[in-house]
Write a protein that holds these residues in place. Structure first.
Motif, mmCIF file in Angstrom:
data_model
loop_
_atom_site.group_PDB
_atom_site.id
_atom_site.type_symbol
_atom_site.label_atom_id
_atom_site.label_comp_id
_atom_site.label_asym_id
_atom_site.label_seq_id
_atom_site.Cartn_x
_atom_site.Cartn_y
_atom_site.Cartn_z
ATOM 1 N N UNK A 119 -44.931 -18.957 51.245
ATOM 2 C CA UNK A 119 -44.688 -17.383 52.077
ATOM 3 C C UNK A 119 -44.215 -16.552 50.646
ATOM 4 N N UNK A 120 -43.349 -16.984 49.986
ATOM 5 C CA UNK A 120 -43.162 -16.079 48.682
ATOM 6 C C UNK A 120 -44.333 -15.750 47.875
ATOM 7 N N UNK A 121 -45.389 -16.598 47.805
ATOM 8 C CA UNK A 121 -46.350 -16.133 47.007
ATOM 9 C C UNK A 121 -47.331 -15.279 47.702
ATOM 10 N N UNK A 122 -47.361 -15.613 48.948
ATOM 11 C CA UNK A 122 -48.160 -14.842 49.916
ATOM 12 C C UNK A 122 -47.662 -13.355 50.031
ATOM 13 N N UNK A 123 -46.301 -13.217 50.124
ATOM 14 C CA UNK A 123 -45.835 -11.832 49.965
ATOM 15 C C UNK A 123 -45.816 -11.169 48.886
ATOM 16 N N UNK A 124 -45.634 -11.969 47.765
ATOM 17 C CA UNK A 124 -45.868 -11.280 46.295
ATOM 18 C C UNK A 124 -47.473 -10.634 46.357
ATOM 19 N N UNK A 125 -48.307 -11.578 46.820
ATOM 20 C CA UNK A 125 -49.733 -10.988 46.646
ATOM 21 C C UNK A 125 -50.080 -9.865 47.458
ATOM 22 N N UNK A 126 -49.490 -9.971 48.701
ATOM 23 C CA UNK A 126 -49.671 -8.771 49.552
ATOM 24 C C UNK A 126 -48.981 -7.541 48.963
ATOM 25 N N UNK A 127 -47.834 -7.658 48.578
ATOM 26 C CA UNK A 127 -47.183 -6.494 47.905
ATOM 27 C C UNK A 127 -47.789 -5.889 46.727
ATOM 28 N N UNK A 128 -48.084 -6.703 45.826
ATOM 29 C CA UNK A 128 -48.923 -6.369 44.576
ATOM 30 C C UNK A 128 -50.291 -5.664 44.954
#
Length: 228
Positions: A119-128
């Protein structure tokens, strides 16, 4: 607002410095959240966490305190005093850690730590990705404001109703909230240059951090629903 220069009117070097400081503080807030959340998971009694999960009216009280605390911390981050600004950001990080405590506990206990990492990796990818869209296209996303405000009130009403009457909002609500959080990131990022001055990067960081955490919350819920 203080008397310093609004980002849209600042020199290119000052704008670059503002954005660098803003996103550095977003990263620092995320790291602080991880540290505080890890500490709370270790020291808060399991009975208290389960009480947060089971008590609907207790949960409503916590949400009320969170909204009040969010308002206070946002005001603090816009202060001319750097000490007060950092106090506001730190206070907001602590609030987020408390609100996330039952969700992180459930995820770690029933779905596994890997789900939290995913979830953290997906969130970071979406934010970037969303941030890149704003800076690469230089598009004004102010047209999203009305949809975000209306969507925010509708979602808040559904959350309160769900807490009072005890019904599950379901997967599609989480999907809708991910879309709402993504729209908020687009809108907030595009409006930074018009809403903040060159020395208000702490307040700008809090604004973006709040949307990142909203996005993370519902991405995690979606992943957890797939494991149940």
């Amino acid at each position: 607002m203080n008397s310093s220069v609004i980002i849209s009117h600042a020199a290119a070097s000052d704008r670059a410095d503002f954005y660098k400081k803003t996103y550095t503080h977003v990263a620092m807030a995320i790291l602080a959240f991880i540290v505080v959340e890890s500490f709370l998971i270790q020291v808060v009694p399991e009975e208290f966490i389960l009480g947060m999960l089971g008590g609907r009216f207790l949960w409503l009280g916590i949400l009320g305190l969170f909204w009040l605390g969010s308002y206070v911390s946002e005001k603090w981050t816009l202060s001319q005093s750097k000490t007060v600004q950092y106090a506001g950001l730190g206070f907001y990080v602590l609030l987020e850690a408390v609100i996330f405590l039952p969700l992180i506990y459930m995820a770690a206990t029933y779905a596994g730590i890997d789900v939290i990492k995913q979830a953290g990796m997906i969130t970071l990818a979406l934010f970037v990705g969303l941030t890149a869209v704003v800076f690469m296209t230089n598009k004004d996303f102010s047209f999203l404001r009305t949809a975000i405000v209306v969507g925010g009130f509708i979602s808040l009403g559904l959350i309160v109703a769900g807490a009072i009457f005890g019904f599950n909002l379901g997967l599609w609500f989480s999907v809708g909230m991910v879309i709402l959080a993504g729209a908020s990131i687009l809108y907030q990022t595009s409006k930074l240059k018009d809403a903040y001055s060159t020395d208000q990067y702490v307040g700008a960081a809090l604004l973006l951090f709040s949307s990142v955490m909203l996005l993370f919350w519902y991405v995690l819920r979606i992943l957890m629903s797939r494991r149940s």
